[in-house]
Design a protein around this motif. Structure first.
Motif, PDB file in Angstrom:
ATOM      1  N   TYR A  34      40.158  56.587 -65.146  1.00  0.00           N
ATOM      2  CA  TYR A  34      40.602  55.852 -63.973  1.00  0.00           C
ATOM      3  C   TYR A  34      39.406  55.308 -63.196  1.00  0.00           C
ATOM      4  O   TYR A  34      38.378  55.970 -63.090  1.00  0.00           O
ATOM      5  N   THR A  35      39.583  54.120 -62.623  1.00  0.00           N
ATOM      6  CA  THR A  35      38.515  53.520 -61.832  1.00  0.00           C
ATOM      7  C   THR A  35      38.573  53.959 -60.378  1.00  0.00           C
ATOM      8  O   THR A  35      37.551  53.988 -59.703  1.00  0.00           O
ATOM      9  N   ASP A  36      39.761  54.285 -59.901  1.00  0.00           N
ATOM     10  CA  ASP A  36      39.939  54.748 -58.524  1.00  0.00           C
ATOM     11  C   ASP A  36      41.320  55.393 -58.394  1.00  0.00           C
ATOM     12  O   ASP A  36      42.071  55.481 -59.364  1.00  0.00           O
ATOM     13  N   GLU A  37      41.633  55.813 -57.195  1.00  0.00           N
ATOM     14  CA  GLU A  37      42.894  56.522 -56.952  1.00  0.00           C
ATOM     15  C   GLU A  37      44.117  55.626 -57.168  1.00  0.00           C
ATOM     16  O   GLU A  37      45.139  56.070 -57.685  1.00  0.00           O
ATOM     17  N   LYS A  38      44.011  54.363 -56.797  1.00  0.00           N
ATOM     18  CA  LYS A  38      45.136  53.444 -56.993  1.00  0.00           C
ATOM     19  C   LYS A  38      45.363  53.207 -58.483  1.00  0.00           C
ATOM     20  O   LYS A  38      46.507  53.161 -58.937  1.00  0.00           O
TER      21      LYS A  38
ATOM     22  N   ARG B  60      48.577  50.032 -65.931  1.00  0.00           N
ATOM     23  CA  ARG B  60      47.334  49.756 -65.203  1.00  0.00           C
ATOM     24  C   ARG B  60      46.819  48.345 -65.493  1.00  0.00           C
ATOM     25  O   ARG B  60      46.353  47.652 -64.587  1.00  0.00           O
ATOM     26  N   ALA B  61      46.902  47.927 -66.748  1.00  0.00           N
ATOM     27  CA  ALA B  61      46.414  46.594 -67.112  1.00  0.00           C
ATOM     28  C   ALA B  61      47.374  45.508 -66.644  1.00  0.00           C
ATOM     29  O   ALA B  61      47.001  44.612 -65.889  1.00  0.00           O
ATOM     30  N   TYR B  62      48.634  45.587 -67.088  1.00  0.00           N
ATOM     31  CA  TYR B  62      49.591  44.509 -66.848  1.00  0.00           C
ATOM     32  C   TYR B  62      50.054  44.438 -65.399  1.00  0.00           C
ATOM     33  O   TYR B  62      50.134  43.359 -64.824  1.00  0.00           O
ATOM     34  N   VAL B  63      50.390  45.586 -64.825  1.00  0.00           N
ATOM     35  CA  VAL B  63      51.006  45.589 -63.498  1.00  0.00           C
ATOM     36  C   VAL B  63      49.951  45.652 -62.396  1.00  0.00           C
ATOM     37  O   VAL B  63      49.996  44.868 -61.447  1.00  0.00           O
TER      38      VAL B  63
ATOM     39  N   LEU C 109      49.181  63.441 -57.576  1.00  0.00           N
ATOM     40  CA  LEU C 109      47.807  62.949 -57.614  1.00  0.00           C
ATOM     41  C   LEU C 109      46.822  64.023 -57.148  1.00  0.00           C
ATOM     42  O   LEU C 109      45.615  63.837 -57.266  1.00  0.00           O
ATOM     43  N   ASP C 110      47.341  65.126 -56.634  1.00  0.00           N
ATOM     44  CA  ASP C 110      46.479  66.219 -56.196  1.00  0.00           C
ATOM     45  C   ASP C 110      46.118  67.169 -57.325  1.00  0.00           C
ATOM     46  O   ASP C 110      45.193  67.967 -57.198  1.00  0.00           O
ATOM     47  N   ASN C 111      46.847  67.104 -58.429  1.00  0.00           N
ATOM     48  CA  ASN C 111      46.502  67.901 -59.614  1.00  0.00           C
ATOM     49  C   ASN C 111      45.271  67.292 -60.275  1.00  0.00           C
ATOM     50  O   ASN C 111      44.989  66.105 -60.086  1.00  0.00           O
ATOM     51  N   PRO C 112      44.555  68.067 -61.075  1.00  0.00           N
ATOM     52  CA  PRO C 112      43.410  67.493 -61.789  1.00  0.00           C
ATOM     53  C   PRO C 112      43.853  66.354 -62.715  1.00  0.00           C
ATOM     54  O   PRO C 112      44.993  66.329 -63.190  1.00  0.00           O
ATOM     55  N   VAL C 113      42.933  65.434 -62.950  1.00  0.00           N
ATOM     56  CA  VAL C 113      43.216  64.334 -63.878  1.00  0.00           C
ATOM     57  C   VAL C 113      43.622  64.953 -65.214  1.00  0.00           C
ATOM     58  O   VAL C 113      43.005  65.897 -65.692  1.00  0.00           O
TER      59      VAL C 113
END
Length: 175
Positions: A7-11, A87-90, A38-42
């Protein structure tokens, strides 16, 4: 190392998790969803119900057990592809880059071998079928709108129960 799942960032992460949830529901796996956070580990953003992660049951025939393992591999594949496509399309309004698709294919091959002892050709069949279908799904404007709503709601609330996710994704049934 830069991978298609990093991921590049949280969004970006919220959109990836939304794509996973959307793919899970589309692949008729809604009963496997327990929550998103989103609070769990990646890597642990999706919490599954105990039914997911089938480890075998001596009361099931070998063919039924194999079918369940294959089904869960297909769902996992859909979730991984859904993560990256959403992530790419939307989120970014771009297509899926060839190197990203190649990286995904390699990840799916490895997972197919480890989880179901599939050879590369068998894993590629699942990957290609999933990719073609989800390509149509994530380029649909109605689906994109639902995915944005789920990602934004997840980003705002940090976590969602399965019921909250399914309420947001309910309009998929009308598309």
């Amino acid at each position: 190392m830069n991978t298609p799942i990093r991921y590049t960032d949280e969004k970006d992460r919220a959109y990836g998790v939304a794509g996973m949830a959307l793919a899970l529901v589309i692949w008729d796996g809604r009963s496997y969803l327990a929550s998103l956070s989103l609070d769990n580990p990646v890597g642990d953003s999706v919490t599954f119900s105990p039914a997911f992660g089938f480890a075998g049951n001596p009361r099931l025939s070998a063919s039924l057990a194999w079918g369940e393992l294959l089904r869960q591999f297909e769902i996992s594949t859909a979730m991984l592809v859904g993560n990256v496509m959403c992530r790419a399309y939307v989120y970014r309004s771009t297509s899926l880059a060839a190197d990203t698709a190649d990286s995904l294919r390699l990840m799916i091959r490895s997972h197919g071998h480890d989880s179901c002892s599939l050879d590369e050709d068998e894993s590629d069949i699942v990957f290609n079928k999933t990719r073609r279908y989800l390509d149509r799904v994530f380029t649909h404007s109605g689906v994109a709108q639902i995915a944005r709503h789920l990602a934004d709601t997840l980003a705002a609330n940090r976590s969602l129960t399965a019921n909250e996710v399914l309420d947001i994704l309910a309009p998929l049934d009308n598309l």
